[in-house]
Design an enzyme around this catalytic site. Structure first.
Site, short mmCIF file in Angstrom:
data_model
loop_
_atom_site.label_atom_id
_atom_site.label_comp_id
_atom_site.label_asym_id
_atom_site.label_seq_id
_atom_site.Cartn_x
_atom_site.Cartn_y
_atom_site.Cartn_z
N MET A 24 21.52 -54.38 -5.26
CA MET A 24 20.47 -54.18 -6.26
C MET A 24 21.06 -54.24 -7.67
O MET A 24 20.44 -53.82 -8.64
CB MET A 24 19.74 -52.86 -6.02
CG MET A 24 19.04 -52.85 -4.66
SD MET A 24 17.62 -51.79 -4.56
CE MET A 24 18.38 -50.21 -4.87
N GLY A 25 22.28 -54.75 -7.76
CA GLY A 25 22.87 -54.99 -9.06
C GLY A 25 23.40 -53.75 -9.75
O GLY A 25 23.64 -52.72 -9.14
N HIS A 31 30.95 -52.30 -5.62
CA HIS A 31 30.44 -53.64 -5.35
C HIS A 31 31.58 -54.67 -5.46
O HIS A 31 31.67 -55.58 -4.64
CB HIS A 31 29.36 -54.02 -6.38
CG HIS A 31 28.10 -53.22 -6.30
ND1 HIS A 31 27.73 -52.33 -7.29
CD2 HIS A 31 27.10 -53.18 -5.38
CE1 HIS A 31 26.55 -51.79 -6.98
NE2 HIS A 31 26.15 -52.28 -5.82
P1 AMP Z 1 23.29 -51.23 -3.84
O1 AMP Z 1 23.41 -52.22 -4.96
O2 AMP Z 1 23.51 -49.82 -4.26
O3 AMP Z 1 22.06 -51.45 -3.01
O4 AMP Z 1 24.49 -51.53 -2.86
C1 AMP Z 1 24.77 -52.82 -2.38
C2 AMP Z 1 25.77 -52.70 -1.26
O5 AMP Z 1 26.94 -52.08 -1.76
C3 AMP Z 1 25.27 -51.83 -0.10
O6 AMP Z 1 25.73 -52.38 1.13
C4 AMP Z 1 25.91 -50.50 -0.37
O7 AMP Z 1 26.14 -49.76 0.81
C5 AMP Z 1 27.21 -50.93 -0.99
N1 AMP Z 1 27.75 -49.86 -1.84
C6 AMP Z 1 27.17 -49.25 -2.90
N2 AMP Z 1 27.98 -48.28 -3.39
C7 AMP Z 1 29.09 -48.29 -2.61
C8 AMP Z 1 30.29 -47.52 -2.59
N3 AMP Z 1 30.53 -46.54 -3.45
N4 AMP Z 1 31.19 -47.82 -1.62
C9 AMP Z 1 30.97 -48.80 -0.72
N5 AMP Z 1 29.87 -49.54 -0.68
C10 AMP Z 1 28.94 -49.29 -1.62
#
Ligand code: AMP
Length: 295
Positions: A24-25, A31
């Site tokens: 979601m950026g 990321h």
């Molecule tokens: P999001 O943009 O928050 O939806 O995350 C995108 C992807 O990155 C998802 O698969 C999340 O689980 C992963 N992600 C977000 N934050 C973390 C983190 N601190 N450690 C590992 N993976 C993450």
């Protein structure tokens, strides 16, 4: 790197194996770490950036979700991403759309109890990404342990020909889990929120010392986060997300709490090696995150 807005144009650029990282950026070092890991496993690295409205149960949270496409495009380019896929709302949800994907069982527990419809939104958008981008591999972070379990169940049930890979939970040097939402925490809230990872690490130490009773582990976390507005602190089976009383199988100790108007989640996964639980504390950054903290 190319910034592309449609499914069709994205598919035309593929060469060799295709890896997809849905996001979601508002990228942070978590990321970027996932991009680096997936880069090694595919020929064409696609990162999708879409703040998916259907997975937000709280309209205010959707409105407040940080967005910065130019900044993210710069970071993706620096991190060897081939395609940053940034669809508009209608590319993902065509006018007149009526189809949703609902994963039973595993979606109902924990987050499912507190965020009505959240996992239906997640499963629906990821199913669209899988169907229309047709990646060979997709990567998801252990930060969202229940999301991983839901999506693995969806891939199994719908027979998507996609290999799902999980990536370690990336943490600040003090243990705090990285999240795009962290930019909304002021210094005081950030300090208080540290009780979440601290409590989880204390419970992980108890497990290393032989503790297997779920209520004891949950109590350790609850004590640490007692000054926060806690939704749950639960030990659950890693695959089904059903709460368990004894740590006798791969499991996750997961927490959700609100601090300073921001809802945070964190967890420690207990993998199983040689008949014993082994806590996964994640990947600790050597330096404080620059991307997910306020300047
Ligand atoms: P999001 O943009 O928050 O939806 O995350 C995108 C992807 O990155 C998802 O698969 C999340 O689980 C992963 N992600 C977000 N934050 C973390 C983190 N601190 N450690 C590992 N993976 C993450």
């Amino acid at each position: 790197m190319e910034l592309i807005g449609t499914f069709g144009d994205t598919r035309e650029k593929y060469q060799g194996t295709v890896g997809l990282l849905p996001t979601m950026g508002f990228f942070h070092e978590g990321h970027l770490a996932l991009m680096g890991l997936l880069r090694k496993q595919c020929d064409t690295l696609v990162v999708s950036l879409f703040v998916n409205p259907t997975q937000f149960d709280d309209k205010g949270d959707y409105a407040a979700y940080p967005r910065a496409t130019d900044r993210d495009a710069g970071l993706a380019a620096q991190n060897e991403v081939d395609i940053l896929f940034v669809p508009d709302l209608e590319e993902v949800y065509p006018v007149g759309e009526t189809t949703v994907v609902e994963v039973g069982g595993v979606s109902q527990e924990m987050e499912g109890r507190y965020r009505a419809g959240h996992f239906t939104g997640v499963a629906t958008v990821v199913a669209k990404l899988f169907a229309a981008l047709q990646p060979d591999i997709a990567m998801f972070g252990r930060k969202d342990a229940q999301q991983l379990a839901v999506l693995r169940a969806m891939v199994r049930d719908l027979r998507f020909p996609v290999s799902v890979i999980d990536a370690p939970l990336v943490r600040e040097p003090d243990g705090f889990a990285l999240s795009s939402r962290n930019v909304r925490l002021d210094a005081e809230a950030r300090e208080r929120a540290l009780a979440i990872s601290r409590g989880l690490f204390q419970a992980a130490e108890q497990v290393d010392a032989g503790e297997r009773r779920g209520p004891r582990l949950e109590a350790t976390v609850r004590r640490s986060v007692r000054h926060l507005d806690v939704d749950y602190a639960t030990l659950a089976s890693k695959d089904t997300m059903v709460p368990i009383e004894q740590l006798d199988q791969p499991a996750v100790l997961a927490v959700a709490a609100r601090v300073g108007g921001v809802r945070l989640i964190d967890n420690v996964i207990f993998d199983w090696h040689d008949g014993k639980p082994v806590p996964d504390r994640g990947l600790i950054l050597a330096e404080r995150s620059r991307l997910s903290t306020l300047p």
